[in-house]
Scaffold this active site. Structure first.
Site, PDB file in Angstrom:
ATOM      1  N   ARG A  34       9.736  45.845  39.611  1.00  0.00           N
ATOM      2  CA  ARG A  34      10.930  45.960  40.477  1.00  0.00           C
ATOM      3  C   ARG A  34      12.022  45.218  39.705  1.00  0.00           C
ATOM      4  O   ARG A  34      11.555  43.950  39.214  1.00  0.00           O
ATOM      5  CB  ARG A  34      10.959  45.344  41.861  1.00  0.00           C
ATOM      6  CG  ARG A  34      10.012  46.138  42.729  1.00  0.00           C
ATOM      7  CD  ARG A  34       9.625  45.071  43.973  1.00  0.00           C
ATOM      8  NE  ARG A  34       8.662  45.798  44.998  1.00  0.00           N
ATOM      9  CZ  ARG A  34       8.953  46.775  45.976  1.00  0.00           C
ATOM     10  NH1 ARG A  34      10.188  46.925  46.259  1.00  0.00           N
ATOM     11  NH2 ARG A  34       7.916  47.479  46.473  1.00  0.00           N
ATOM     12  N   ARG A  68      63.636  31.455  50.715  1.00  0.00           N
ATOM     13  CA  ARG A  68      64.475  32.133  49.606  1.00  0.00           C
ATOM     14  C   ARG A  68      65.712  32.552  50.312  1.00  0.00           C
ATOM     15  O   ARG A  68      65.787  33.603  50.786  1.00  0.00           O
ATOM     16  CB  ARG A  68      63.622  33.349  49.245  1.00  0.00           C
ATOM     17  CG  ARG A  68      62.300  33.132  48.588  1.00  0.00           C
ATOM     18  CD  ARG A  68      61.564  34.347  48.171  1.00  0.00           C
ATOM     19  NE  ARG A  68      60.670  34.125  47.185  1.00  0.00           N
ATOM     20  CZ  ARG A  68      59.306  34.599  47.612  1.00  0.00           C
ATOM     21  NH1 ARG A  68      58.751  34.478  48.796  1.00  0.00           N
ATOM     22  NH2 ARG A  68      58.259  34.453  46.439  1.00  0.00           N
ATOM     23  N   HIS A  98      43.654  52.914  40.491  1.00  0.00           N
ATOM     24  CA  HIS A  98      45.386  52.564  40.982  1.00  0.00           C
ATOM     25  C   HIS A  98      45.730  52.536  42.284  1.00  0.00           C
ATOM     26  O   HIS A  98      46.281  51.483  42.789  1.00  0.00           O
ATOM     27  CB  HIS A  98      45.985  53.736  40.241  1.00  0.00           C
ATOM     28  CG  HIS A  98      47.537  53.627  40.383  1.00  0.00           C
ATOM     29  ND1 HIS A  98      48.363  54.264  41.637  1.00  0.00           N
ATOM     30  CD2 HIS A  98      48.585  52.920  39.517  1.00  0.00           C
ATOM     31  CE1 HIS A  98      49.559  53.849  41.248  1.00  0.00           C
ATOM     32  NE2 HIS A  98      49.883  52.991  40.328  1.00  0.00           N
ATOM     33  N   GLY A 128      23.409  50.130  40.687  1.00  0.00           N
ATOM     34  CA  GLY A 128      23.671  50.651  39.483  1.00  0.00           C
ATOM     35  C   GLY A 128      22.687  50.309  38.395  1.00  0.00           C
ATOM     36  O   GLY A 128      22.549  50.821  37.406  1.00  0.00           O
ATOM     37  N   TYR A 188      50.180  20.492  48.338  1.00  0.00           N
ATOM     38  CA  TYR A 188      49.997  21.338  49.401  1.00  0.00           C
ATOM     39  C   TYR A 188      50.412  22.684  48.683  1.00  0.00           C
ATOM     40  O   TYR A 188      50.563  22.823  47.478  1.00  0.00           O
ATOM     41  CB  TYR A 188      51.200  21.248  50.443  1.00  0.00           C
ATOM     42  CG  TYR A 188      52.647  21.311  49.752  1.00  0.00           C
ATOM     43  CD1 TYR A 188      53.236  22.744  49.759  1.00  0.00           C
ATOM     44  CD2 TYR A 188      53.482  20.210  49.325  1.00  0.00           C
ATOM     45  CE1 TYR A 188      54.601  22.943  49.013  1.00  0.00           C
ATOM     46  CE2 TYR A 188      54.920  20.548  48.764  1.00  0.00           C
ATOM     47  CZ  TYR A 188      55.216  21.950  48.606  1.00  0.00           C
ATOM     48  OH  TYR A 188      56.438  22.102  48.069  1.00  0.00           O
ATOM     49  N   SER A 192      57.618  22.305  42.799  1.00  0.00           N
ATOM     50  CA  SER A 192      56.532  23.349  43.487  1.00  0.00           C
ATOM     51  C   SER A 192      56.598  24.528  42.356  1.00  0.00           C
ATOM     52  O   SER A 192      57.542  24.971  41.722  1.00  0.00           O
ATOM     53  CB  SER A 192      57.562  23.889  44.614  1.00  0.00           C
ATOM     54  OG  SER A 192      56.996  25.106  45.133  1.00  0.00           O
ATOM     55  N   LYS A 212      15.364  38.400  44.122  1.00  0.00           N
ATOM     56  CA  LYS A 212      14.176  38.816  44.749  1.00  0.00           C
ATOM     57  C   LYS A 212      12.978  37.828  44.131  1.00  0.00           C
ATOM     58  O   LYS A 212      12.161  37.332  45.233  1.00  0.00           O
ATOM     59  CB  LYS A 212      14.146  40.242  44.287  1.00  0.00           C
ATOM     60  CG  LYS A 212      12.797  40.810  44.898  1.00  0.00           C
ATOM     61  CD  LYS A 212      12.668  42.418  44.586  1.00  0.00           C
ATOM     62  CE  LYS A 212      14.042  43.134  45.073  1.00  0.00           C
ATOM     63  NZ  LYS A 212      14.138  44.493  44.685  1.00  0.00           N
ATOM     64  N   ARG A 221      15.952  37.944  51.766  1.00  0.00           N
ATOM     65  CA  ARG A 221      17.020  37.267  51.289  1.00  0.00           C
ATOM     66  C   ARG A 221      17.798  36.757  52.577  1.00  0.00           C
ATOM     67  O   ARG A 221      17.719  37.377  53.482  1.00  0.00           O
ATOM     68  CB  ARG A 221      17.692  38.203  50.336  1.00  0.00           C
ATOM     69  CG  ARG A 221      18.198  39.359  50.966  1.00  0.00           C
ATOM     70  CD  ARG A 221      18.709  40.166  49.989  1.00  0.00           C
ATOM     71  NE  ARG A 221      18.917  41.434  50.769  1.00  0.00           N
ATOM     72  CZ  ARG A 221      19.205  42.604  50.316  1.00  0.00           C
ATOM     73  NH1 ARG A 221      19.351  42.993  48.944  1.00  0.00           N
ATOM     74  NH2 ARG A 221      19.394  43.902  51.057  1.00  0.00           N
ATOM     75  N   THR A 250      54.399  30.315  40.866  1.00  0.00           N
ATOM     76  CA  THR A 250      53.455  30.909  39.871  1.00  0.00           C
ATOM     77  C   THR A 250      53.560  32.453  39.766  1.00  0.00           C
ATOM     78  O   THR A 250      53.125  33.004  38.986  1.00  0.00           O
ATOM     79  CB  THR A 250      51.830  30.684  40.600  1.00  0.00           C
ATOM     80  OG1 THR A 250      52.103  30.945  41.890  1.00  0.00           O
ATOM     81  CG2 THR A 250      51.545  29.238  40.288  1.00  0.00           C
ATOM     82  N   ASN A 251      54.368  32.968  40.629  1.00  0.00           N
ATOM     83  CA  ASN A 251      54.909  34.513  40.399  1.00  0.00           C
ATOM     84  C   ASN A 251      55.564  34.507  38.944  1.00  0.00           C
ATOM     85  O   ASN A 251      55.286  35.107  37.938  1.00  0.00           O
ATOM     86  CB  ASN A 251      55.768  35.139  41.355  1.00  0.00           C
ATOM     87  CG  ASN A 251      55.156  34.817  42.785  1.00  0.00           C
ATOM     88  OD1 ASN A 251      53.879  34.821  42.847  1.00  0.00           O
ATOM     89  ND2 ASN A 251      55.729  34.772  43.902  1.00  0.00           N
ATOM     90  N   ASP A 252      56.679  33.787  38.684  1.00  0.00           N
ATOM     91  CA  ASP A 252      57.442  33.809  37.581  1.00  0.00           C
ATOM     92  C   ASP A 252      56.477  33.243  36.408  1.00  0.00           C
ATOM     93  O   ASP A 252      56.571  33.680  35.260  1.00  0.00           O
ATOM     94  CB  ASP A 252      58.744  33.008  37.768  1.00  0.00           C
ATOM     95  CG  ASP A 252      59.810  33.941  38.373  1.00  0.00           C
ATOM     96  OD1 ASP A 252      60.119  35.274  37.783  1.00  0.00           O
ATOM     97  OD2 ASP A 252      60.389  33.668  39.384  1.00  0.00           O
ATOM     98  N   MET A 300      18.626  49.998  37.368  1.00  0.00           N
ATOM     99  CA  MET A 300      17.039  50.656  37.771  1.00  0.00           C
ATOM    100  C   MET A 300      16.629  49.913  38.748  1.00  0.00           C
ATOM    101  O   MET A 300      16.594  48.564  38.722  1.00  0.00           O
ATOM    102  CB  MET A 300      16.490  50.758  36.782  1.00  0.00           C
ATOM    103  CG  MET A 300      15.509  51.897  36.766  1.00  0.00           C
ATOM    104  SD  MET A 300      14.578  51.661  35.194  1.00  0.00           S
ATOM    105  CE  MET A 300      12.925  51.145  35.981  1.00  0.00           C
ATOM    106  N   CYS A 314      54.186  27.536  45.606  1.00  0.00           N
ATOM    107  CA  CYS A 314      54.771  28.610  46.568  1.00  0.00           C
ATOM    108  C   CYS A 314      54.981  29.945  46.086  1.00  0.00           C
ATOM    109  O   CYS A 314      55.204  30.933  46.792  1.00  0.00           O
ATOM    110  CB  CYS A 314      56.081  27.868  47.019  1.00  0.00           C
ATOM    111  SG  CYS A 314      57.367  27.924  45.598  1.00  0.00           S
TER     112      CYS A 314
HETATM  113  C1  PEP Z   1      57.591  32.215  42.289  1.00  0.00           C
HETATM  114  O1  PEP Z   1      58.079  32.756  41.232  1.00  0.00           O
HETATM  115  O2  PEP Z   1      56.491  32.157  42.188  1.00  0.00           O
HETATM  116  C2  PEP Z   1      58.559  32.166  43.263  1.00  0.00           C
HETATM  117  C3  PEP Z   1      57.777  31.584  44.402  1.00  0.00           C
HETATM  118  O3  PEP Z   1      59.661  32.531  43.429  1.00  0.00           O
HETATM  119  P1  PEP Z   1      60.009  34.233  43.511  1.00  0.00           P
HETATM  120  O4  PEP Z   1      58.833  34.884  43.743  1.00  0.00           O
HETATM  121  O5  PEP Z   1      60.952  34.344  44.521  1.00  0.00           O
HETATM  122  O6  PEP Z   1      60.474  34.526  42.245  1.00  0.00           O
HETATM  123 MG    MG Z   2      60.299  32.623  40.947  1.00  0.00          MG
END
Ligand code: PEP
Ligand code: MG
Length: 892
Positions: free
Chosen positions: A90, A578, A450, A99, A872, A784, A21, A334, A787-789, A101, A852
């Site tokens: 202000r 997969r 949640h 949230g 990629y 590749s 501001k 703004r 990143t999940n695992d 003042m 991936c």
């Molecule tokens: C991963 O682990 O990021 C992945 C792409 O393989 P999946 O999710 O099938 O384990």
């Molecule tokens: Mg995996």
């Protein structure tokens, strides 16, 4: 240190120091716009206060200097008995922040100066009303007196007089009220209302500093991921009054429509009113056109300023203004908030008006906004009445029958009915019901509850914290005002706006999805003007992102149908197929036979049965992806997903034995299931471990891929399969699989008389793989990142369980600002990615690098992947456009 800046001394680029501001007030002052004079106490002073628990000594002196200057400029004095100077105080942080003042108006009024204001304004009623408002506002926000006490006293005063509205109270009534209010302050704080104007100012300043750390402000910051250590600035601004007479008033306006992005100016004006009256919606406001009729001069001046500001900021501005006795003042501006649709349209409009470049336009939109535009929406043209509202927790439009418990949700869904699960709040026990429901509605909890976290994770529509809804799970009803919803009643919830409707609303598919699937011509053919303009804007911005981005975008797709969709969405290949998904459902038993085979012959027979099916799968996939890279991952099932349920099987065997039936087969099966049972299947016999343990399994898949490639080549196609090995932790694993794979590919090439080269690479989804990437790259032609695992194994928490179990709690405690499964944890998991990228390339400079995991479709993570130099990202087909846009934004 300089803690105080006059408006003349700052500019719009000093938001860190002066707050949003303040920086904009300074900028407008420099532009010569009619901003009431004032000064800014910096965020640095606030930080000092928060650290030391008191304001810095030199601040007092600097405020004195600034005040004196202000008095000189305005020719009036704070607390004077003749024509006194009044100021508003202000808050103004770098980011606008509910949230905290907000504002104290009329600072400087006391028992003396109120008489001066009577004189100056010519209205006794006005002056006493202003004083009354000061004590009320100051008492409540600065002195923390319960606001109810003032509200009650005001009601009592009206009742005593037999009137219903504030404006019917006259000067004498208000004088009486001032006395009552002062008594309330005295009673609650043990001292009188501060008469010294400077003390009022100092107390208000400290209270604003203090409010930076209020619970609500902290919660908001956590949710919006605003750092806790910024602090807020304080703006001290000369009061101007929109409630002096009928030549006064106050309003807000936008230089374009923030809802749709239409050009033209929009706004509201209230005659003879102060800012809070507009917000409170007490009286009907005038449009800007009507404002023009009542005050053409001010209107003309305002239009001039709107144009000036928009040109200056080169963006949609929202502006607050006040007219005092025919003189226009600008109180705030703004760069305005806007809907997703408006963001896309305005960005391209500004390009066409040659105010911004295409690169800048990309910066004005985001992948999240594009995602919002891709959800189905309620038909806005239908008649509709909002029943109640909550937080827009997870976008989408859901219609279904109300149910109050998880079991009913599951049961009704099973019989083909769409349901909305309605709860006070959800917990992990509700998970199955949440999965079954079309949407989730809760009466408590915010965007990190949640319900919200889990719903967003599942891509499920959710409205949370609809506080006016009284949910009685035992009675199976929910009340909102007069309306009672019972089990089975159909409702609609809009997860993009937080609205709830007590009826089934028509849902229309997103025009943006139609555009992506069918192309621009089909999408604009029957569209109305607004929709057509929106679709064109999306098309242009996505097209521009495609031309500037360095990273390619591939899709995670397991079937030819998914692959087709991915291509239409702009995918440049498949980054992850997969293959285990090809064996869920009816083909599950074929894998079961392979895994349970107890002789080599039995296993070979089972594998032979699989070969033609797999080959056909891959022929279809490679046909759909003709000409584009198609990364096929060898089997990576946590084994239990392919075996019969152990408990069920035990019961079955026991019952059959009791009845004296032949249980030979089932007993053998059970023995095998027992033998293979794992407590932690996710960390067990999966991925490359399975391939190296079950002879012939990977070989079968590789053969199917090679044969499918030969078939496509013979048909004149351009197949580009790549073979990817999952869950590798050591070079040796990849060596073994790689040798076998090369042998099979060669064999098939020779047998079919075709030449093919199929790159072999690996997923990097274990910390050990990342840390030994320099070795693994000796064999792997590409990496590749899974990143999940990698997130699961780096943090050591189960990706299947923890989100529901404790993430909501972790978010509330601020341990996360966002689930690390949703947005990449740069410090930890990201560090591993960086190490693997650098070490892998050192070993093999032409190593192809991709990602991936789910993070491939997450905007923030995409910027990180760009920064570390991946080639990629690969994500689900629907996230492909979002990834294209964000990969472009990462460059622009
Ligand atoms: C991963 O682990 O990021 C992945 C792409 O393989 P999946 O999710 O099938 O384990
Ligand atoms: Mg995996």
């Amino acid at each position: 240190n300089k803690f105080v800046y006059a408006f003349e001394e700052g500019d719009k680029d000093q938001k860190d120091l002066l707050g949003g501001k303040g920086a904009n007030l300074a900028e407008m002052t420099r532009l010569g716009l009619p901003v009431p004079p004032g000064f800014i106490i910096t965020t640095e002073a606030c930080r000092y206060y928060l650290q030391h628990g008191r304001i810095p000594d030199s601040l007092r002196v600097q405020v004195t200097m600034a005040l004196r200057r202000l008095e000189d400029v305005t020719g009036r004095r704070l607390g004077d008995a003749v024509d006194p100077l009044l100021v508003s105080v202000r808050s103004g942080a770098k980011f606008s922040m509910p949230g905290m003042m907000d504002t104290v108006l009329n600072v400087g009024l006391n028992d003396f100066s109120v008489e001066g204001l009577v004189e100056a304004s010519g209205s006794e009623r006005f002056a006493w009303d202003s004083y009354r408002r000061l004590i009320q506002m100051f008492g409540k926000t600065v002195l923390e007196v319960d606001g109810e006490a003032f509200a009650q006293a005001l009601d009592d005063a009206k009742e005593a007089k037999g009137v219903t509205s504030d404006v019917e109270l006259d000067a004498d009534d208000l004088k009486g009220l001032v006395e009552t209010f002062k008594a309330i302050v005295e009673k609650h704080t043990g001292r009188g209302f501060p008469q010294d104007p400077r003390e009022q100012l100092d107390l208000a300043t400290e209270a604003i500093f203090h409010s930076w750390n209020s619970d609500r402000a902290r919660l908001y910051r956590r949710r919006e991921r605003i750092p806790d250590d910024l602090g807020t600035a304080v703006n001290v601004v000369t009061m101007v009054f929109g409630n002096l007479d009928d030549r006064s008033g106050t309003g807000v306006c936008f230089t374009r429509d923030p809802a749709t992005g239409k050009t033209g100016s929009y706004g509201d004006y209230l005659v003879n009113a102060q800012g809070e009256d507009v917000v409170a919606g007490i009286r009907n406001t005038l449009s800007l056109d009507d404002f023009k009729k009542v005050d053409p001069d001010s209107h003309k001046e305002l239009r001039r300023i709107m144009r000036r500001l928009e040109t200056h900021y080169r963006d949609l501005c929202d502006i607050e203004f006040t007219v005092e006795k025919g003189k226009l003042y600008i109180l705030q501006t703004r760069v305005g908030k806007r809907t997703a649709a408006a963001a896309f349209r305005i960005a391209t409009q500004l390009v066409d008006e040659q105010l911004i470049t295409m690169n800048e336009a990309l910066d004005r939109v985001s992948g999240e906004q594009l995602a919002l535009l891709m959800f189905p929406q309620f038909d806005k043209s239908a008649d509709r009445e909002v029943l109640t509202r909550g937080m827009a927790a997870s976008p989408g439009a859901a219609v279904g029958a109300v149910v109050f418990d998880s079991a009913t949700a599951v049961a009704w869904k099973a019989r083909g009915e769409d349901v909305i699960l309605v709860r006070k709040e959800t917990n992990p026990d509700d998970l199955e019901g949440m999965i079954a429901a079309a949407g989730i509605l809760t009466s408590r909890g915010g965007k990190t509850s949640h319900a919200a976290v889990v719903a967003r994770g599942m891509g499920k529509t959710a409205v949370c914290g609809a506080e006016q809804l009284v949910v009685d799970v035992t009675a199976k009803e929910a009340r909102a005002g007069e309306v009672t919803l019972r089990e089975g009643d159909v409702i609609s919830i809009d997860g993009s706006t937080g609205e709830v409707f007590a009826e089934a609303l028509p849902v229309v598919p997103s025009p943006v999805v139609q555009y992506l699937e069918e192309g621009i011509d089909a999408a604009v053919a029957d569209a109305d003007k607004d929709t057509a303009e929106l679709v064109r804007a999306v098309d242009r911005l996505l097209g521009h992102a495609d031309t500037v981005r360095r990273m390619e975008v591939r899709a995670n797709a397991d079937t030819a149908t998914d692959a087709d969709r991915a291509r239409r969405m702009g995918a440049q290949g498949i980054g992850l197929c997969r293959t285990e998904h090809m064996f869920l459902g009816p083909r599950r038993e074929l894998i079961e036979r392979v895994v349970l085979a107890d002789t080599p012959d039995a296993r070979s027979a089972a594998l032979d049965a699989l070969l033609p099916l797999q080959r056909d799968d891959f022929v279809e996939l490679l046909t759909a992806m003709d000409g584009l890279p198609t990364t096929i991952r060898l089997l990576d099932p946590p084994l239990h997903e392919f075996l019969p349920d152990r408990a069920e099987l035990m019961v079955k065997v026991a019952l059959a034995e009791e009845r004296g039936e032949d249980v030979e087969h089932d007993r053998k099966l059970l023995a095998a299931v027992n033998r293979l049972h794992e407590e932690n299947p996710m960390l067990g016999l999966r991925g490359v471990r399975l391939g190296l343990t079950v002879p012939g399994l990977f070989a079968l898949q590789v053969r199917a891929i090679a044969e499918a490639t030969a078939i496509r080549l013979e048909a004149g196609g351009h197949p580009h399969p790549e073979i990817m090995v999952p869950l590798v932790g050591s070079l040796m694993e990849l060596h073994l699989v790689g040798d076998e794979t090369e042998g099979i590919v060669e064999e098939v090439s020779e047998a079919e008389g075709v030449t093919m080269s199929i790159p072999i690479g690996t997923m990097i989804e274990l910390p050990r793989a990342a840390l030994t990437a320099f070795r693994i790259a000796e064999v792997a032609q590409f990496f590749s990142f899974g990143t999940n695992d990698l997130t699961q194994t780096t943090w050591g928490f189960s990706r299947d369980d923890v989100e529901a179990a404790f993430f909501a709690d972790y978010l509330k405690k601020g341990i996360f600002t966002v689930s690390p499964f949703e947005s990449l944890d740069r410090d930890g998991v990201g560090r591993l990615v960086r190490i693997a990228v650098e070490d892998g390339r050192r070993t093999r400079p032409d190593l192809t690098l991709g990602i991936c995991g789910e993070h491939g479709g997450d905007p923030e993570s995409i910027h990180f992947f760009h920064d570390v130099g991946l080639d990629y990202v690969s994500c689900s087909p629907f996230r492909v456009p979002i990834a294209r846009l964000e990969a472009g934004r990462a460059v622009a």
